[in-house]
Enzyme design. Structure first.
Site: not given
Length: 206
Positions: A19, A41, A86, A113
């Site tokens: 990611y 990605e 991530d 996040c």
């Protein structure tokens, strides 16, 4: 800088950057002397930018591929020393977690996040023998309740694969909850993190 710190000495090591976005973290690892960095990605435009930026920075030891991590990890043949993840707010796809664990990397750095997604995913990593070594939170969303969480996990050689799911759970979640409660004002309430449920009362900033 936090990911770089948690990854430690990556010189001559194989690093997976999953990611990876535009490859910022992967390029930092490459510049730090990694033997090779492989990034994945989903957004093709981001991958194009990542490879262009790597070329501009004169980095020949990193490559970024476009595709879904769940499928693309099957094409990776190298054995990683460090895996950096991530993922988006929903966290890592449950089937992808299994594939990531199967690489057997001694160390994983998870950038999250959304702490609730991290709490859920950590159960799978801990069940496979990883222990949470360090956690750091960064307020990248001022005046909101949201936080970035950086988590370093290492294989517990004594437990190996199939370790106790309870290992390390309490300390991590308690610390995570306290920071969230502080940011939300420390009022009396219960916050649920995935399957975790912890109550805190009148937590004050130190």
């Amino acid at each position: 800088s936090i990911v770089r710190e948690f990854a430690g000495d990556v010189e001559n090591k194989m690093v997976f950057d999953l990611y990876c976005g535009t490859g910022t973290i992967g390029q930092i690892m490459a510049k730090a002397g990694s033997k090779k960095v492989m990034g994945i990605e989903l957004v093709e435009e981001a991958v194009v930018a990542a490879n262009e930026n790597a070329a501009r920075n004169g980095l020949t030891n990193c490559t970024f591929l476009a595709g879904d991590v769940l499928k693309m990890v099957d094409e990776l043949t190298d054995k990683p020393d460090v895996i950096i993840v991530d993922p988006p707010r929903e966290g890592i796809h449950p089937k992808a977690i299994g594939k990531i664990i199967d690489f057997g990397a001694p160390e994983i750095v998870y950038v999250s996040c959304k702490p609730t997604s991290l709490a859920r995913d950590l159960q799978e990593f801990q069940a496979a023998g990883y222990e949470v070594k360090r956690v750091r939170l960064m307020d990248m969303f001022p005046r909101t309740v949201h936080l970035f969480v950086f988590c370093q996990g290492k294989v517990n050689e004594r437990s190996g694969k199939g370790a106790n799911k309870e290992r390390g759970k309490g300390n991590f979640v308690e610390s995570l909850y306290i920071i969230i409660a502080e940011k939300q004002g420390g009022a009396d309430r219960i916050i649920n993190l995935s399957s975790y449920s912890i109550q805190a009362r009148n937590i004050q900033r130190k």
